[in-house]
Design a protein around this motif. Structure first.
Motif, PDB file in Angstrom:
ATOM      1  N   PHE A  34       0.810  -1.218   0.000  1.00  0.00           N
ATOM      2  CA  PHE A  34       0.000   0.000   0.000  1.00  0.00           C
ATOM      3  C   PHE A  34       0.843   1.268   0.000  1.00  0.00           C
ATOM      4  O   PHE A  34       0.286   2.365  -0.067  1.00  0.00           O
ATOM      5  N   ASN A  37       0.162   2.653  -3.368  1.00  0.00           N
ATOM      6  CA  ASN A  37      -1.245   2.898  -3.680  1.00  0.00           C
ATOM      7  C   ASN A  37      -1.468   4.354  -4.085  1.00  0.00           C
ATOM      8  O   ASN A  37      -1.016   5.272  -3.388  1.00  0.00           O
ATOM      9  N   SER A  39      -3.582   6.612  -3.581  1.00  0.00           N
ATOM     10  CA  SER A  39      -4.712   6.690  -2.658  1.00  0.00           C
ATOM     11  C   SER A  39      -5.315   8.080  -2.532  1.00  0.00           C
ATOM     12  O   SER A  39      -6.478   8.221  -2.188  1.00  0.00           O
ATOM     13  N   ASN A  43      -6.123   5.909   2.406  1.00  0.00           N
ATOM     14  CA  ASN A  43      -5.327   4.762   1.955  1.00  0.00           C
ATOM     15  C   ASN A  43      -5.939   3.453   2.433  1.00  0.00           C
ATOM     16  O   ASN A  43      -5.232   2.516   2.767  1.00  0.00           O
ATOM     17  N   TRP A  46      -7.442  -0.045  -2.280  1.00  0.00           N
ATOM     18  CA  TRP A  46      -6.492   0.023  -3.395  1.00  0.00           C
ATOM     19  C   TRP A  46      -7.129   0.721  -4.590  1.00  0.00           C
ATOM     20  O   TRP A  46      -8.189   0.334  -5.066  1.00  0.00           O
ATOM     21  N   LYS A  47      -6.453   1.776  -5.074  1.00  0.00           N
ATOM     22  CA  LYS A  47      -6.993   2.570  -6.179  1.00  0.00           C
ATOM     23  C   LYS A  47      -6.095   2.596  -7.404  1.00  0.00           C
ATOM     24  O   LYS A  47      -6.478   3.138  -8.431  1.00  0.00           O
ATOM     25  N   ALA A 234      -0.313   7.041   2.355  1.00  0.00           N
ATOM     26  CA  ALA A 234       0.618   6.092   1.766  1.00  0.00           C
ATOM     27  C   ALA A 234       2.064   6.453   2.083  1.00  0.00           C
ATOM     28  O   ALA A 234       2.935   5.574   2.131  1.00  0.00           O
TER      29      ALA A 234
END
Length: 264
Positions: A34, A37, A39, A43, A46-47, A234
């Protein structure tokens, strides 16, 4: 069935080890994953994958100032607790004096006492002497917390020393100071280094004692705690992953140097 049961019997410890290490390293793997991520502000989900967090670890507000406070406090606490703890360890490990057993017992009390009790009692002590919570009260609190671990670690190293090495140095006309500098201290140095690393990790990681005695100052654990409600940024995962890999590198280098010395 018999072959399967025999295989399990022979490999049961290995299976336990794999399960235990998997359980221990799942949070580390999550933190590392992460850290990439994409984000934004949260966070938690998960994007998308990105390197931007590693390129700009100070992107989250106040995160680097909190990290700097933790590093400064950890460094000072490590220096003071290592010096004080090493001297106490030599006194307990090499000399007999009245109250030695009581001192040994008192050394273990900070390790056995819950951190919330130690943090609250130190805060009360500071307030009695009209010392406001802040940077230096936190350093003092961390030194008092870490010194017991240093004493135990260094004392174990001292107990494992072969006294005949020092006696041989004395037979070769070395005085006590030269014997300590050229024989005793180099032999105890690995234990002192291990104690210093342990003290720094305990200080850097501490939240409870710090929360009581730091006042408005923010450290990295406090930053993570206050950010948890809205999702830890993150960049905090980046810093956590970096600290993990740094500690891993120190351990690997220490093992490599130790094996090289044994071979030579």
């Amino acid at each position: 069935m018999k072959q399967i049961s025999r295989w399990f019997g022979r490999n049961l410890i290995r299976i336990y080890a794999v399960v235990a290490f998997t359980y221990l390293f799942i949070p580390v793997a999550y933190t590392f994953a992460f850290s990439f991520n994409d984000s934004g502000k949260s966070n938690l989900v998960w994007k998308g994958f990105t390197f931007d967090n590693w390129k700009n670890p100070c992107g989250a507000p106040e995160i680097c100032s909190a990290l700097g406070n933790s590093i400064k406090i950890g460094f000072l606490a490590t220096v003071f607790s290592t010096i004080l703890g090493t001297m106490i360890a030599f006194a307990l490990g090499r000399h007999k004096f009245k109250g030695r057993s009581t001192t040994n017992l008192l050394i273990f009390l900070p390790m056995a006492t819950p951190e919330i009790v130690l943090g609250a009692s130190l805060l009360s002590l500071f307030l009695v002497f009209k010392i406001n919570p802040g940077f230096w009260p936190t350093v003092i609190a961390h030194v008092l917390f870490c010194v017991s671990f240093v004493v135990v670690t260094v004392k174990a190293r001292i107990a494992s020393l072969d006294p005949r090495l020092e006696q041989a140095a004395m037979d070769l006309y070395a005085n006590e100071r030269e014997t300590f500098r050229r024989v005793t201290l180099p032999l105890v140095a690995p234990g002192i280094a291990a104690a210093a690393l342990l003290a720094f990790s305990l200080s850097f990681d501490d939240f409870i004692i710090t929360n009581f005695n730091s006042g408005t100052m923010t450290t990295f654990p406090k930053f993570v705690y206050t950010s948890a409600a809205r999702g830890i940024p993150a960049q905090a995962n980046v810093i956590g992953s970096s600290m993990f890999f740094l500690a891993l590198a120190i351990v690997v280098i220490g093992q490599f140097v130790g094996r090289k010395r044994k071979v030579s």
